[in-house]
Write an enzyme that holds these catalytic residues in place. Structure first.
Site, mmCIF file in Angstrom:
data_model
loop_
_atom_site.group_PDB
_atom_site.id
_atom_site.type_symbol
_atom_site.label_atom_id
_atom_site.label_comp_id
_atom_site.label_asym_id
_atom_site.label_seq_id
_atom_site.Cartn_x
_atom_site.Cartn_y
_atom_site.Cartn_z
ATOM 1 N N SER A 164 0.982 -1.221 -0.066
ATOM 2 C CA SER A 164 -0.236 0.159 0.062
ATOM 3 C C SER A 164 0.849 1.337 0.223
ATOM 4 O O SER A 164 2.077 1.225 0.489
ATOM 5 C CB SER A 164 -0.998 -0.047 1.373
ATOM 6 O OG SER A 164 -1.531 1.233 1.348
ATOM 7 N N TYR A 183 -1.506 -0.451 10.239
ATOM 8 C CA TYR A 183 -1.692 -0.878 8.846
ATOM 9 C C TYR A 183 -0.544 -0.394 7.964
ATOM 10 O O TYR A 183 -0.142 -1.276 7.121
ATOM 11 C CB TYR A 183 -3.071 -0.427 8.251
ATOM 12 C CG TYR A 183 -3.388 -0.797 6.926
ATOM 13 C CD1 TYR A 183 -3.868 -2.121 6.757
ATOM 14 C CD2 TYR A 183 -3.232 -0.154 5.891
ATOM 15 C CE1 TYR A 183 -3.909 -2.621 5.219
ATOM 16 C CE2 TYR A 183 -3.480 -0.361 4.540
ATOM 17 C CZ TYR A 183 -3.864 -1.846 4.368
ATOM 18 O OH TYR A 183 -4.031 -2.339 3.106
#
Length: 248
Positions: free
Chosen positions: A146, A160
């Site tokens: 990501s 995350y």
């Protein structure tokens, strides 16, 4: 004998988290590129079977397999089922992931963070471990990271972002470890993408103004990068992280 030789050359790719969003788009793009596909999923059997049916409609073989990727026994079952029904696994797309708690780290639920780290890091490691244990030369792994790995996601999910930074590091280290075996390991780092991954369904629209290209991404745009990395055109690419994030 010719038919057997063709089967040995067939690309068989496991896609974890393949029942929806980016994972589903990856399954369909790989099928269009000639891969047989194992659609790994956690709980939505109906959605996974739907993706498998769409893969078959493209002329490729498919199987949907339920698996908790943070459980080593489940990972073994995922790969064993794929090999039995489709043939030797030649590719892995580590895509299964969860965001965990959304908000500032100071108020994040520890159990939620633990679950997210187990899926987003341990799950990737367990799947990659199993894949490289059975792949031969020519095999390939693509990890889905990501843009959060370098942006940090302050106020949203720092844990995350940290997990995805670990995925980037894993990609680099593992690529060097297995390069001599003829196995390539790469990574795609999406920006905010239109899927149902987000706790706020309208988050992609809300962040559009912050993205240099002025919009969130589409799952198919991520899938295209994955397909390239698993193709012969990327035969000299390993240990790389391709950022598909609209300029973020």
């Amino acid at each position: 004998m010719a038919e057997q030789g063709e089967r040995q050359r067939q690309r068989v790719t496991v896609v974890t988290g393949g029942s929806r969003g980016i994972g589903a788009a990856i399954c369909l793009r790989l099928a269009a590129e000639g891969h047989d596909v194992a659609v790994g999923y956690r709980s939505d059997a109906e959605a996974a079977q739907s993706v498998a049916e769409r893969v078959r409609a493209l002329g490729r073989a498919a199987v949907a397999v339920a698996a908790d990727t943070s459980d080593a026994a489940d990972v073994d079952r995922l790969f064993d089922t794929t090999a039995t029904q489709l043939g030797p696994v030649t590719g892995l797309v580590n895509n299964a992931g969860v965001s965990g708690p959304v908000g500032p780290l100071a108020s994040a639920d520890p159990d939620g963070m633990r679950q997210a780290l187990e899926v987003n890091i341990l799950g990737y490691l367990l799947c990659a471990r199993r894949a490289i244990g059975s792949m031969t030369a020519g095999g390939g792994i693509v990890n889905i990271s990501s843009a959060a790995a370098t942006l940090g996601s302050p106020g949203t999910y720092v844990h995350y972002a940290a997990a995805k930074a670990a995925v980037d590091a894993m990609t680099v280290g593992l690529s060097k470890e297995v390069a001599a075996d003829g196995i390539r390991v790469n990574c795609v780092a999406p920006g905010t993408t239109w899927t149902d991954f987000h706790a706020d369904p309208q988050r992609p629209a809300k962040i559009a103004a912050l993205v240099p290209m002025g919009r969130a991404g589409q799952p198919e745009e991520i899938a295209g990068a994955v397909a390239w990395l698993l193709s012969d055109d990327a035969s000299y690419a390993t240990g790389t992280v391709i950022r598909v994030a609209g300029g973020m």
